[in-house]
Design a protein around this motif. Structure first.
Motif, PDB file in Angstrom:
ATOM      1  N   LEU A  30      30.533 -22.345 -30.162  1.00  0.00           N
ATOM      2  CA  LEU A  30      29.212 -22.691 -30.190  1.00  0.00           C
ATOM      3  C   LEU A  30      28.702 -23.914 -29.635  1.00  0.00           C
ATOM      4  N   ASN A  33      29.276 -23.844 -25.738  1.00  0.00           N
ATOM      5  CA  ASN A  33      28.282 -23.202 -24.932  1.00  0.00           C
ATOM      6  C   ASN A  33      26.859 -23.631 -25.263  1.00  0.00           C
ATOM      7  N   TRP A  35      25.131 -23.223 -28.110  1.00  0.00           N
ATOM      8  CA  TRP A  35      24.440 -22.507 -29.005  1.00  0.00           C
ATOM      9  C   TRP A  35      24.478 -22.869 -30.337  1.00  0.00           C
ATOM     10  N   GLN A  36      23.614 -22.077 -30.974  1.00  0.00           N
ATOM     11  CA  GLN A  36      23.528 -22.452 -32.727  1.00  0.00           C
ATOM     12  C   GLN A  36      23.483 -21.053 -33.308  1.00  0.00           C
ATOM     13  N   GLU A  38      21.493 -19.025 -35.120  1.00  0.00           N
ATOM     14  CA  GLU A  38      19.937 -19.024 -35.392  1.00  0.00           C
ATOM     15  C   GLU A  38      19.445 -17.725 -36.393  1.00  0.00           C
ATOM     16  N   THR A  47      24.584 -15.435 -34.115  1.00  0.00           N
ATOM     17  CA  THR A  47      23.840 -15.537 -33.089  1.00  0.00           C
ATOM     18  C   THR A  47      24.276 -14.450 -32.030  1.00  0.00           C
ATOM     19  N   GLN A  49      24.631 -13.865 -28.172  1.00  0.00           N
ATOM     20  CA  GLN A  49      24.570 -14.545 -26.551  1.00  0.00           C
ATOM     21  C   GLN A  49      25.269 -13.734 -25.611  1.00  0.00           C
ATOM     22  N   HIS A  50      25.141 -14.329 -24.290  1.00  0.00           N
ATOM     23  CA  HIS A  50      26.072 -13.622 -23.145  1.00  0.00           C
ATOM     24  C   HIS A  50      27.335 -14.524 -22.766  1.00  0.00           C
ATOM     25  N   LEU A  51      28.101 -14.223 -22.896  1.00  0.00           N
ATOM     26  CA  LEU A  51      29.544 -15.116 -22.576  1.00  0.00           C
ATOM     27  C   LEU A  51      30.270 -14.217 -21.482  1.00  0.00           C
ATOM     28  N   LYS A  55      27.652  -9.312 -23.624  1.00  0.00           N
ATOM     29  CA  LYS A  55      27.100  -9.633 -24.855  1.00  0.00           C
ATOM     30  C   LYS A  55      27.925  -9.622 -26.166  1.00  0.00           C
TER      31      LYS A  55
END
Length: 186
Positions: A30, A33, A35-36, A38, A47, A49-51, A55
């Motif tokens: 997190l 990147n 991010w949280q 959420e 969460t 996300q795209h990494l 996805k």
């Protein structure tokens, strides 16, 4: 979509304990990147996300360790994620502190979070990333040890292991798990 789950116990009391090294690895991903977590659903905080072009769902179960599978199974079902796209990150007493080992399947090895996951998923066939926490050097009960915080002399190895584990998680986004195992098993 892939799913990376960090095992641990919720609550301030358990933050930065050996048993929460899976949570700490999710925190590293997190942080890297920005991010949280959420979303909250099915006893988990997560969460999506795209990494590395893939996805990914990052999850921290809100159950206690011995009920981890009760948060993992419903989310996999809800998002239609197969067990081959699951990676569970957790602590391992049988590895030296900070050592990282990846496996594609296996038993629970006495780890209650993995036992719960196997019971809920009805399979032992899912990817695992174990981070060593070592064993207590004295007659300290294992429960007290895993729920204890890392000692100062362990911190460099722990931080290194967490970063190595997070690197392996990121590599899995673009490479087959077997290749990641070959590259990241120490």
């Amino acid at each position: 979509m892939k799913c990376i789950v960090g095992l641990g116990n919720p609550g301030r009391k358990y933050q930065q304990t050996r048993h929460n090294i899976g949570f700490i690895t999710i925190d590293e991903l997190l942080h890297r990147n920005q991010w949280q977590l959420e979303k909250e659903k099915f006893n988990g905080c997560y969460t999506i996300q795209h990494l590395e072009g893939e996805k990914v769902l990052l999850l921290k179960p809100l159950t206690f360790m011995n009920l981890s599978g009760e948060a993992i199974r419903p989310l996999l079902e809800y998002y239609d994620i197969s067990t081959e796209d699951l990676l569970v990150v957790y602590d391992d007493l049988d590895l030296p502190t900070g050592k990282v080992r990846l496996r594609q399947k296996g038993g629970h090895g006495g780890h209650n979070g993995i036992r719960s996951t196997i019971d809920q998923l009805k399979t032992k066939d899912f990817n695992r990333l174990r981070i060593g926490i070592g064993r207590p050097a004295n007659a300290m009960p294992v429960v007290d040890y895993v729920l204890g915080k890392f000692q100062k002399d362990e911190l460099d190895r722990v931080v290194s292991g967490i970063k190595h584990a997070a690197d392996a998680c990121e590599a899995w986004m673009k490479k087959p798990f077997a290749q990641v195992m070959n590259e990241y098993n120490q």
